[in-house]
Motif scaffolding. Sequence first.
Motif, PDB file in Angstrom:
ATOM      1  N   ASP A 207       0.858  -1.183   0.000  1.00  0.00           N
ATOM      2  CA  ASP A 207       0.000   0.000   0.000  1.00  0.00           C
ATOM      3  C   ASP A 207       0.896   1.234   0.000  1.00  0.00           C
ATOM      4  O   ASP A 207       1.900   1.292   0.713  1.00  0.00           O
ATOM      5  CB  ASP A 207      -0.897  -0.005   1.240  1.00  0.00           C
ATOM      6  CG  ASP A 207      -1.846   1.172   1.270  1.00  0.00           C
ATOM      7  OD1 ASP A 207      -1.471   2.205   1.871  1.00  0.00           O
ATOM      8  OD2 ASP A 207      -2.931   1.069   0.694  1.00  0.00           O
ATOM      9  N   GLU A 208       0.521   2.223  -0.771  1.00  0.00           N
ATOM     10  CA  GLU A 208       1.332   3.426  -0.911  1.00  0.00           C
ATOM     11  C   GLU A 208       1.487   4.157   0.418  1.00  0.00           C
ATOM     12  O   GLU A 208       2.573   4.660   0.756  1.00  0.00           O
ATOM     13  CB  GLU A 208       0.709   4.353  -1.947  1.00  0.00           C
ATOM     14  CG  GLU A 208       1.529   5.614  -2.214  1.00  0.00           C
ATOM     15  CD  GLU A 208       0.909   6.485  -3.290  1.00  0.00           C
ATOM     16  OE1 GLU A 208       1.264   7.679  -3.345  1.00  0.00           O
ATOM     17  OE2 GLU A 208       0.076   5.978  -4.058  1.00  0.00           O
ATOM     18  N   LYS A 209       0.427   4.205   1.237  1.00  0.00           N
ATOM     19  CA  LYS A 209       0.494   4.909   2.512  1.00  0.00           C
ATOM     20  C   LYS A 209       1.420   4.190   3.496  1.00  0.00           C
ATOM     21  O   LYS A 209       2.152   4.830   4.260  1.00  0.00           O
ATOM     22  CB  LYS A 209      -0.906   5.059   3.096  1.00  0.00           C
ATOM     23  CG  LYS A 209      -1.803   5.992   2.285  1.00  0.00           C
ATOM     24  CD  LYS A 209      -3.172   6.148   2.933  1.00  0.00           C
ATOM     25  CE  LYS A 209      -4.044   7.096   2.112  1.00  0.00           C
ATOM     26  NZ  LYS A 209      -5.401   7.258   2.714  1.00  0.00           N
ATOM     27  N   THR A 210       1.380   2.860   3.478  1.00  0.00           N
ATOM     28  CA  THR A 210       2.293   2.099   4.332  1.00  0.00           C
ATOM     29  C   THR A 210       3.732   2.343   3.902  1.00  0.00           C
ATOM     30  O   THR A 210       4.630   2.529   4.741  1.00  0.00           O
ATOM     31  CB  THR A 210       1.980   0.594   4.255  1.00  0.00           C
ATOM     32  OG1 THR A 210       0.604   0.374   4.548  1.00  0.00           O
ATOM     33  CG2 THR A 210       2.832  -0.182   5.257  1.00  0.00           C
ATOM     34  N   PHE A 211       3.961   2.364   2.599  1.00  0.00           N
ATOM     35  CA  PHE A 211       5.294   2.600   2.067  1.00  0.00           C
ATOM     36  C   PHE A 211       5.814   3.978   2.505  1.00  0.00           C
ATOM     37  O   PHE A 211       6.989   4.123   2.872  1.00  0.00           O
ATOM     38  CB  PHE A 211       5.268   2.513   0.538  1.00  0.00           C
ATOM     39  CG  PHE A 211       6.617   2.466  -0.102  1.00  0.00           C
ATOM     40  CD1 PHE A 211       7.310   1.267  -0.226  1.00  0.00           C
ATOM     41  CD2 PHE A 211       7.205   3.626  -0.593  1.00  0.00           C
ATOM     42  CE1 PHE A 211       8.557   1.231  -0.814  1.00  0.00           C
ATOM     43  CE2 PHE A 211       8.451   3.593  -1.191  1.00  0.00           C
ATOM     44  CZ  PHE A 211       9.134   2.390  -1.303  1.00  0.00           C
ATOM     45  N   GLU A 212       4.936   4.973   2.490  1.00  0.00           N
ATOM     46  CA  GLU A 212       5.326   6.316   2.905  1.00  0.00           C
ATOM     47  C   GLU A 212       5.730   6.350   4.381  1.00  0.00           C
ATOM     48  O   GLU A 212       6.691   7.023   4.764  1.00  0.00           O
ATOM     49  CB  GLU A 212       4.182   7.291   2.656  1.00  0.00           C
ATOM     50  CG  GLU A 212       3.929   7.582   1.181  1.00  0.00           C
ATOM     51  CD  GLU A 212       2.708   8.456   0.970  1.00  0.00           C
ATOM     52  OE1 GLU A 212       2.036   8.788   1.972  1.00  0.00           O
ATOM     53  OE2 GLU A 212       2.424   8.826  -0.195  1.00  0.00           O
ATOM     54  N   VAL A 213       4.992   5.615   5.209  1.00  0.00           N
ATOM     55  CA  VAL A 213       5.319   5.568   6.635  1.00  0.00           C
ATOM     56  C   VAL A 213       6.663   4.879   6.843  1.00  0.00           C
ATOM     57  O   VAL A 213       7.462   5.290   7.702  1.00  0.00           O
ATOM     58  CB  VAL A 213       4.200   4.866   7.425  1.00  0.00           C
ATOM     59  CG1 VAL A 213       4.655   4.550   8.853  1.00  0.00           C
ATOM     60  CG2 VAL A 213       2.953   5.733   7.449  1.00  0.00           C
ATOM     61  N   ILE A 214       6.924   3.826   6.073  1.00  0.00           N
ATOM     62  CA  ILE A 214       8.225   3.149   6.165  1.00  0.00           C
ATOM     63  C   ILE A 214       9.348   4.140   5.889  1.00  0.00           C
ATOM     64  O   ILE A 214      10.352   4.210   6.617  1.00  0.00           O
ATOM     65  CB  ILE A 214       8.286   1.960   5.184  1.00  0.00           C
ATOM     66  CG1 ILE A 214       7.343   0.854   5.650  1.00  0.00           C
ATOM     67  CG2 ILE A 214       9.713   1.429   5.043  1.00  0.00           C
ATOM     68  CD1 ILE A 214       7.187  -0.288   4.664  1.00  0.00           C
ATOM     69  N   GLN A 215       9.185   4.936   4.854  1.00  0.00           N
ATOM     70  CA  GLN A 215      10.204   5.927   4.520  1.00  0.00           C
ATOM     71  C   GLN A 215      10.320   7.007   5.600  1.00  0.00           C
ATOM     72  O   GLN A 215      11.415   7.455   5.937  1.00  0.00           O
ATOM     73  CB  GLN A 215       9.874   6.568   3.177  1.00  0.00           C
ATOM     74  CG  GLN A 215       9.997   5.626   1.983  1.00  0.00           C
ATOM     75  CD  GLN A 215       9.629   6.306   0.676  1.00  0.00           C
ATOM     76  OE1 GLN A 215       8.571   6.924   0.571  1.00  0.00           O
ATOM     77  NE2 GLN A 215      10.502   6.207  -0.314  1.00  0.00           N
ATOM     78  N   THR A 216       9.179   7.412   6.140  1.00  0.00           N
ATOM     79  CA  THR A 216       9.175   8.441   7.183  1.00  0.00           C
ATOM     80  C   THR A 216       9.947   7.980   8.410  1.00  0.00           C
ATOM     81  O   THR A 216      10.824   8.697   8.927  1.00  0.00           O
ATOM     82  CB  THR A 216       7.733   8.787   7.592  1.00  0.00           C
ATOM     83  OG1 THR A 216       7.063   9.375   6.471  1.00  0.00           O
ATOM     84  CG2 THR A 216       7.705   9.759   8.755  1.00  0.00           C
ATOM     85  N   LEU A 217       9.618   6.792   8.895  1.00  0.00           N
ATOM     86  CA  LEU A 217      10.266   6.277  10.095  1.00  0.00           C
ATOM     87  C   LEU A 217      11.748   5.995   9.857  1.00  0.00           C
ATOM     88  O   LEU A 217      12.594   6.283  10.720  1.00  0.00           O
ATOM     89  CB  LEU A 217       9.559   5.007  10.567  1.00  0.00           C
ATOM     90  CG  LEU A 217       8.116   5.183  11.046  1.00  0.00           C
ATOM     91  CD1 LEU A 217       7.479   3.824  11.342  1.00  0.00           C
ATOM     92  CD2 LEU A 217       8.047   6.082  12.274  1.00  0.00           C
ATOM     93  N   ALA A 218      12.077   5.422   8.697  1.00  0.00           N
ATOM     94  CA  ALA A 218      13.479   5.139   8.386  1.00  0.00           C
ATOM     95  C   ALA A 218      14.289   6.428   8.326  1.00  0.00           C
ATOM     96  O   ALA A 218      15.439   6.485   8.796  1.00  0.00           O
ATOM     97  CB  ALA A 218      13.594   4.367   7.082  1.00  0.00           C
ATOM     98  N   THR A 219      13.704   7.470   7.773  1.00  0.00           N
ATOM     99  CA  THR A 219      14.375   8.772   7.732  1.00  0.00           C
ATOM    100  C   THR A 219      14.615   9.298   9.140  1.00  0.00           C
ATOM    101  O   THR A 219      15.676   9.855   9.446  1.00  0.00           O
ATOM    102  CB  THR A 219      13.541   9.783   6.923  1.00  0.00           C
ATOM    103  OG1 THR A 219      13.399   9.307   5.579  1.00  0.00           O
ATOM    104  CG2 THR A 219      14.203  11.155   6.917  1.00  0.00           C
ATOM    105  N   GLY A 220      13.642   9.114  10.021  1.00  0.00           N
ATOM    106  CA  GLY A 220      13.809   9.523  11.416  1.00  0.00           C
ATOM    107  C   GLY A 220      14.951   8.788  12.090  1.00  0.00           C
ATOM    108  O   GLY A 220      15.726   9.386  12.855  1.00  0.00           O
ATOM    109  N   LEU A 221      15.097   7.510  11.798  1.00  0.00           N
ATOM    110  CA  LEU A 221      16.205   6.737  12.378  1.00  0.00           C
ATOM    111  C   LEU A 221      17.540   7.234  11.843  1.00  0.00           C
ATOM    112  O   LEU A 221      18.516   7.342  12.592  1.00  0.00           O
ATOM    113  CB  LEU A 221      16.028   5.247  12.068  1.00  0.00           C
ATOM    114  CG  LEU A 221      14.808   4.544  12.666  1.00  0.00           C
ATOM    115  CD1 LEU A 221      14.883   3.040  12.413  1.00  0.00           C
ATOM    116  CD2 LEU A 221      14.680   4.806  14.152  1.00  0.00           C
TER     117      LEU A 221
END
Length: 761
Positions: A207-221
Amino acid sequence: MKRKIFLTILIIMMTVPLFSIELNIAHLEFLRDEFSIEGERVIGYWIYSDLKMNGTYQHVSAIGEGATCVDDVARVAIFYLRQLKTDPANNFYDSRAREALNFLFKFQRNDGDFYNFVFENGTINKNGPTSRAGGNWWAARAFWALSLGAEVYAKIDSDYSFSLAARAKKVFRVLKRYIKGNLLKGYTDMSSVMLLGACELQRVDPDEKTFEVIQTLATGLLKSLDNSHGELLGLFDEGKKEFNWHGWGSRQIEALIEAYKVTGNEAYLKAAEKSANKLFPLIVSAGPLYSISRNIKMFPQIAYAAEVFVNSSARLYEVTKEPLYAYYTLLLGAWFKGLNLLKAPMIGPDGQGYDGLEITHRNLNSGAESTISALLALQAVRTLPAEYQVLFEEAKELLTPAFFEEAEKFSLGLSDATIENSNTASGGALVRCQGTTALRKNLSLPGVPYRMYISIPSFDTAMFLTSLRYGKEKIKREINLDHYGLFELGTVNGSAAEERLTIGLDPTNGDVEIDALIFVPLVIGIYFETSNQTLVINNSDKDFKGIEPGRFTFLSGKAVSSEISRRVETNGQVVEVIKEGEYFLIDLSPFYNNNGIVNASHRREGNFDNIQGIVGASYPMEEVQKSISGERLRIDGIPFLFSDKGKDNLRTQKQHFEIDLKAQELWVLGSSDHGDYTGELIIQYKNGQQESFILGFSDWCGKPRYGEKALQFSYRYDSTGNRENLNCKFYLQHIKLKGGEIKAIILPDVITMHIFGITLK
C-alpha cells in the motif's frame, strides 16, 4: 480463573528440530498458562517467575500491573511465527502462534489501539501507566506481531491472514497519529518496532500509505544517528533534549535493514552498517550495556538488550552475506552461553533466560521477557550456516575485554579536585575537577590498541585540556564541551603488562565532573578452546599482525597477549594462627579487601556492598562492638579475630590459605551482599585427602536461608552515611570436619560473599 496447562516432555522435545543449536522451550511452557479474561479463556505467559530455594520456579505477577501482558505475548507470537515460517507444516508452531495472536485480540480496542496488562482475576488493566492505550510500546509490538502473522499465514491460512492484516491496519492507523518529527512519539526505539511491523504489513498487503510511513520512520532513524555519540560508537539518539541511548529495545539496525529490503534504499543499509561496525565491537567486549547518557550504566545486562544486537547482526548477514556479520552474530549470541563478564551462562538447563547479569552475580529469576529474548537470540544464531553454528557451541574466552574505570577509584594526589557522592554516577560517586587535576592508576591492557573515552555528566566550562600518559605513550588534546556524555581522549596500545596510567585535566574558567574512563578495544580477540584458535577482528586504522583494517582472520593458539589469559592458580598464602584455649583463630587481616564496618564519625567511608564504586552501605561499628570482649568478636561463644582499623573482611575469590594444625570443627563468620549465595569451601589435608563443603551465607539484610545462626543489628549506614533502620546481620556457619592435619583452606569463588573470620577447634 485459570488452570495450569500441562504438557509431556515428549511434546516439548518434539518441537525442537534437529539443528546443532537447541531451542529448549521447557521453561517457556512453564510460563504458559490459561487465563480467563472478561469471561473468555485465552492462553498467556506469566510476566515473572522467581527461583525458589528448592531450585524450582513460581509464577509471580507484576505488582500494580498484572500477571501477563501484550508486550510479552506478542514476542512469543513472533518467536513461533518465525519458527512456523521455516516449517509451515508444523502443527505445534501453528498452534502456539495462533493462541498467542488470539490473546492479543482481547486487548485491542474498537479504535485499534491496545491495552497491555491483565490482572490475575481476569480484569484488563486499562489505566496503569504501563498498560493504558495511547499508541504505546505494546501497541507497536502488537502491530509487529499481527503484521508478521498476516505475512506468515498468507500461504497457510488466507482467511486468518486477512483477519490479522485487518487488525494490523487498525492499530497502524492509530500509531500513525502519534508520529512526530519522523518518529513514533519522538522515540527511535518505539519507531523501530513500528517500522518492523510496517515492513511486514507492506509485504503481505502492499500500500502506498504504508510505504510512505516506512520511509518516514526510516528517515527519522537516519537523522537520530547523526550525533557525536553516533560518530563515536554508532549510537542512535533516544533523547529529546539531550543525548540518551539504551541497549534494551534498540532495534534500529534491524528495522533499517528490513526497510532496505522493502524499499531498496541503499542509505538505510549503509546507516545500519555504520552503526553496527562501531557498536558491535563495544557490545562484544563489554556486554549488552544498559544505557549511555550523561554516563554509562553498564548493569544490569539483560537478555532483552542482548537479543536485539543478535538479531540485528543476523539480518545484516542475511542481506550482505559478509562473514564478519556471521561471526558477530555468534559472538553476540554467545553472551547467553557464557561469553560475558562472569563467564556464566545466561540461559538455564530448561531454556530459562535469566533476568539479569550484574558485576558480581546473576539474577536467576526468569520471567517471560528474559526467556523469550534468549530464545529469539538463539533462533537468530540458528539462521547462520552450519559452520558458524558449530563455532557457536565451542567454549570461548574474550581476550580483549573493555574496561570501565570509575574516576573516584583513581589516586588524586594533590589535585585541585574532590570526590563527591552522586546518585546519578555509575559507581555512586564522581570526581569534580576545579583546577589542574591528575588521575593516576595502574592498569593492564591486553596487547591490542584501545580507544579511550571519558564520561562527563556535568560541566561549567567551555573546554578543558587533557594529557594522557600510559607507559611510554603520551597524548594531548583539547576537549570542547558542547554536550554531556562521552568524549574521545585518544588511542593507547596495551602491552599485557601493568602500566602506569596518568590523566591530566585542566578545565578553564570553571569545573568539570568526571564519572568514568572507558577503554574499548580496537582489535577484538576471541579464543576458541576446542579448535585452539583465535578470531581476531581488526577495527583499528592500522594493520594488526598482518590483518588489514576492517578485516578479520583466525590465528592459531591464543594469538592476543593478555594478562587475563596467562592467569594461573597461585600457591597458597601462609596465614598466622593464634591459639586461644581449645580454639585456633585464623588471622585474615592481611587479606582483607573490603571495609564494611564503620562508626558514626567515619560513616561515609564504608562500602560493604558497592563493588563498582568507593561508597556503599555499611555495618554500624557501635552495634558490632557490643559483641566484642577481650579483643575478640564472640558470637554464640565462638571467638574470632577482629580488626577495627580500616578493612575488616574479605570478598571470597578462591583465596588459598596454608595452615598447619589438626582440627575437627570449623566456624566461618560472614554474610553476602545483593542476595543469598553459596560456594565451594575446600579443606585439604596433609595426607592428600580433601573435603568439600557448600558454604552458604544469606543476604546481610535478609533472613538466614542456609541454617546459619544470625547476629542481628538494628540499623546500618547507607551510602551517604545516613542511618537506615534495616536489620543487617552477621551469620555464623558451623562445619564438622572428619579430623586430621589440615594443610590448606580454599575459599569459594563468589565475590558477593564476605568472610569476617575463621576459627577452628
